[in-house]
Design an enzyme around this catalytic site. Structure first.
Site, PDB file in Angstrom:
ATOM      1  N   ASP A  73      72.370 116.969 100.273  1.00  0.00           N
ATOM      2  CA  ASP A  73      73.681 116.440  99.885  1.00  0.00           C
ATOM      3  C   ASP A  73      73.657 115.833  98.477  1.00  0.00           C
ATOM      4  OD1 ASP A  73      72.085 114.282 100.614  1.00  0.00           O
ATOM      5  OD2 ASP A  73      73.206 113.850 102.433  1.00  0.00           O
TER       6      ASP A  73
ATOM      7  N   ASN B 199      74.455 105.155 112.027  1.00  0.00           N
ATOM      8  CA  ASN B 199      75.535 105.653 112.878  1.00  0.00           C
ATOM      9  C   ASN B 199      75.209 107.044 113.452  1.00  0.00           C
ATOM     10  OD1 ASN B 199      75.792 107.318 110.674  1.00  0.00           O
ATOM     11  ND2 ASN B 199      77.898 106.739 110.162  1.00  0.00           N
TER      12      ASN B 199
ATOM     13  N   HIS C 259      74.248 109.701 111.727  1.00  0.00           N
ATOM     14  CA  HIS C 259      74.544 110.851 110.865  1.00  0.00           C
ATOM     15  C   HIS C 259      73.258 111.546 110.400  1.00  0.00           C
ATOM     16  CE1 HIS C 259      74.711 108.602 106.701  1.00  0.00           C
ATOM     17  NE2 HIS C 259      73.479 108.827 107.073  1.00  0.00           N
TER      18      HIS C 259
ATOM     19  N   GLU D 297      79.020 112.858 109.240  1.00  0.00           N
ATOM     20  CA  GLU D 297      79.351 111.594 109.872  1.00  0.00           C
ATOM     21  C   GLU D 297      79.838 111.811 111.309  1.00  0.00           C
ATOM     22  OE1 GLU D 297      78.340 109.168 108.353  1.00  0.00           O
ATOM     23  OE2 GLU D 297      79.222 108.770 106.401  1.00  0.00           O
TER      24      GLU D 297
HETATM   25  P1  PGA Z   1      67.734 105.937 104.790  1.00  0.00           P
HETATM   26  O1  PGA Z   1      68.988 106.820 105.118  1.00  0.00           O
HETATM   27  O2  PGA Z   1      66.565 106.861 104.794  1.00  0.00           O
HETATM   28  O3  PGA Z   1      67.988 105.350 103.455  1.00  0.00           O
HETATM   29  O4  PGA Z   1      67.622 104.908 105.881  1.00  0.00           O
HETATM   30  C1  PGA Z   1      68.897 107.800 106.090  1.00  0.00           C
HETATM   31  C2  PGA Z   1      70.224 108.474 106.248  1.00  0.00           C
HETATM   32  O5  PGA Z   1      71.260 107.818 106.057  1.00  0.00           O
HETATM   33  O6  PGA Z   1      70.244 109.660 106.563  1.00  0.00           O
END
Ligand code: PGA
Length: 249
Positions: free
Chosen positions: A67, A136, A138, A143
């Site tokens: 992304d 959450n 995702h 999302e």
């Molecule tokens: P993080 O994010 O590795 O910074 O915890 C993971 C994500 O949101 O996919």
């Protein structure tokens, strides 16, 4: 699904890096689906270390990132293109022409999504997709609530995600509200998937993803349906498994 528990972030990073390096050794021109965020940093550090020791070669590796924030250029230090350069690509011998990341500056959403999907298809699909997991649930920027059948698309980031990512920006207002993300369908089409998670902040999301119902409410739960998934997480991320009496692995 193969589930590996690590003691802490450091051990989680080494185990996950081992899985990626096994893929690179077995297929030197593998297509790696790569991720950004705090979780993969230790994994990338380990891969760089093994590269410097002469154990890994990125010369033929192709990479496709999950992304990118919409509106940020590759030179913007908050962009994922910049993150990947700083934390991996500039330190190994991957060829610039083998690096693919959505173009955050492309205004024409349909054009960019078609372009990115056709890149993934043109590479013959992703051999190993690395994923973190959001608090959450995702994966990528898919999302909660998104249809499982989506390919690359432009996402409106949830408040949870904006809040979680604000730590990388001066303020919450500076976090872009939209991003290009490969979709659940792109992720599920990868030949294998490696999800890494660390810390108690991820415990509920990881528990719901692996033990809860398969539902768009927890995007990572779809991984239960993939036949070649590795989960590598530390004790903090698995803490609710123990509390709720679930076996790990
Ligand atoms: P993080 O994010 O590795 O910074 O915890 C993971 C994500 O949101 O996919």
């Amino acid at each position: 699904m193969r589930i590996y528990q690590a003691h802490d972030y450091h051990e989680m990073s080494r185990k996950a890096a081992n899985i990626i390096s096994a893929q690179m050794i077995m297929k030197p021109d593998a297509v790696l689906g790569l991720a950004t965020g705090s979780t993969p940093l230790g994994i990338y550090r380990q891969l760089i270390d093994w590269y410097h020791k002469g154990d890994l070669d990125f010369a033929e590796i192709r990479s496709v990132n999950l992304d990118e924030y919409k509106g940020l250029s590759a030179d913007n230090p908050q962009s994922y293109a910049y993150f990947m350069r700083a934390n991996l690509f500039s330190q190994v011998n991957i060829r610039p022409e083998n690096i693919y990341i959505p173009n955050g500056l492309e205004e024409d959403i349909e054009k960019e999504c078609l372009r990115y999907n056709s890149i993934i298809r043109g590479l013959g699909g992703i051999d190993l997709q690395l994923l973190g997991i959001g608090t959450n649930g995702h994966i990528g920027f898919n999302e909660p609530g998104e249809a499982f059948e989506t390919e690359t698309h432009c996402v409106r980031l949830s408040q949870d995600t904006i809040r979680a990512n604000a730590r990388f920006f001066d303020s919450m207002e500076d976090v872009p509200k939209h991003a290009y993300s490969t979709g659940i369908k792109n992720i599920m089409q990868a030949k294998s998937i490696l999800l890494a998670a660390s810390g108690e902040a991820k415990a509920e999301a990881l528990y719901q993803a692996l033990c809860g119902p398969i539902s768009p409410a927890v995007p990572a739960s779809i991984l239960q349906l993939h036949n070649n998934v590795y989960i590598v997480a530390d004790e903090g991320a698995f803490s609710l498994f123990r509390e709720r009496g679930k076996r790990i692995g």
